[in-house]
Design a protein around this motif. Structure first.
Motif, PDB file in Angstrom:
ATOM      1  N   ASP A  23       0.832  -1.216   0.000  1.00 50.02           N
ATOM      2  CA  ASP A  23       0.000   0.000   0.000  1.00 50.02           C
ATOM      3  C   ASP A  23       0.865   1.264   0.000  1.00 50.02           C
ATOM      4  OD1 ASP A  23       0.839  -0.572   2.572  1.00 50.02           O
ATOM      5  OD2 ASP A  23      -0.989   0.141   3.530  1.00 50.02           O
ATOM      6  N   GLU A  24       1.996   1.214   0.703  1.00 45.38           N
ATOM      7  CA  GLU A  24       2.889   2.387   0.698  1.00 45.38           C
ATOM      8  C   GLU A  24       3.558   2.566  -0.660  1.00 45.38           C
ATOM      9  OE1 GLU A  24       5.702   2.463   3.882  1.00 45.38           O
ATOM     10  OE2 GLU A  24       4.169   2.095   5.404  1.00 45.38           O
ATOM     11  N   ARG A  27       0.958   4.107  -2.882  1.00 45.86           N
ATOM     12  CA  ARG A  27       0.754   5.537  -2.565  1.00 45.86           C
ATOM     13  C   ARG A  27       1.910   6.392  -3.080  1.00 45.86           C
ATOM     14  NH1 ARG A  27      -1.520   4.123   2.349  1.00 45.86           N
ATOM     15  NH2 ARG A  27       0.450   4.318   3.457  1.00 45.86           N
ATOM     16  N   GLY A  28       3.117   5.907  -2.853  1.00 41.07           N
ATOM     17  CA  GLY A  28       4.293   6.662  -3.296  1.00 41.07           C
ATOM     18  C   GLY A  28       4.326   6.826  -4.809  1.00 41.07           C
ATOM     19  N   ALA A  30       1.685   6.583  -6.828  1.00 34.09           N
ATOM     20  CA  ALA A  30       0.516   7.343  -7.303  1.00 34.09           C
ATOM     21  C   ALA A  30       0.839   8.833  -7.381  1.00 34.09           C
ATOM     22  CB  ALA A  30      -0.679   7.104  -6.380  1.00 34.09           C
ATOM     23  N   GLU A  31       1.751   9.293  -6.503  1.00 35.72           N
ATOM     24  CA  GLU A  31       2.123  10.715  -6.507  1.00 35.72           C
ATOM     25  C   GLU A  31       2.777  11.139  -7.819  1.00 35.72           C
ATOM     26  OE1 GLU A  31       4.568  11.440  -3.113  1.00 35.72           O
ATOM     27  OE2 GLU A  31       2.974  10.874  -1.695  1.00 35.72           O
TER      28      GLU A  31
END
Ligand SMILES: [Fe+2]
Length: 183
Positions: A23-24, A27-28, A30-31
């Motif tokens: 998940d991290e 998220r990273g 996706a930025e």
């Protein structure tokens, strides 16, 4: 184990962030507009299976992605550590380049190292079995399969000639870590 390491583009020895959590990682990435997902096979797949058998194990996810993104073709690529052309194949995309279509790969088995250069940051993504990575068109990156490459991947294409590498001519990829199965 999948991994994301984020570096400043002038400090290839010291990652500012390291994470193994899916998940991290998602998220990273996706930025910077990069997609990262995990898919599960609905039936067992083995090395040597026919492409149709491999694709049928991921049919729902494949169909969803094609529906959402409008891919025109899909194939399955497989490379074993004793492949006679492995050195040449490894070299092909080892330097910084971009494409005029998204580079979308699902790792059915094995692993490979995608490294993305966005702004002043470098995002190194170790993709393992079950990972889908989607690199947007024009995002500069390189890919290392290692000196004993071992993976099966499903590739998604939009244009017949879209996946041509446009090389930037920089040496940044040579300054950053290569694929190393020990780290
Ligand atoms: Fe590429």
């Amino acid at each position: 184990m999948s991994r994301l390491r984020v570096f400043s583009d002038n400090t290839p020895d010291i990652p500012a962030l390291v994470t193994h959590a899916h998940d991290e990682i998602a998220r990273g990435l996706a930025e910077i507009g990069v997609g990262f997902e995990q898919w599960n096979a609905t039936q067992p797949v083995q090395p040597g299976d026919a492409p149709e058998t491999i694709m049928s194990a991921y049919r729902e996810d494949i169909d969803r992605l094609v529906r959402e993104r409008g891919f025109k073709s899909i194939d399955v690529v497989s490379i074993a550590p004793d492949h006679p052309n492995r050195a040449e194949m490894r070299t092909k995309f080892l330097d910084e380049h971009f494409h005029k279509e998204d580079e979308v790969r699902f790792f059915v088995a094995g692993s490979g190292l995608f490294t993305l250069h966005v702004g002043e940051r470098v995002y190194e993504v170790l993709c393992e079995a079950g990972d889908l990575i989607s690199v947007p068109d024009s995002t500069t990156h390189w890919f290392d399969m290692g000196d004993e490459p071992n993976f099966i991947a499903i590739r998604f294409f939009t244009e017949a000639d879209g996946w041509v590498g446009h090389f930037t001519g920089t040496d940044i990829a040579q300054r950053f870590p290569r694929y190393d199965r020990e780290t």
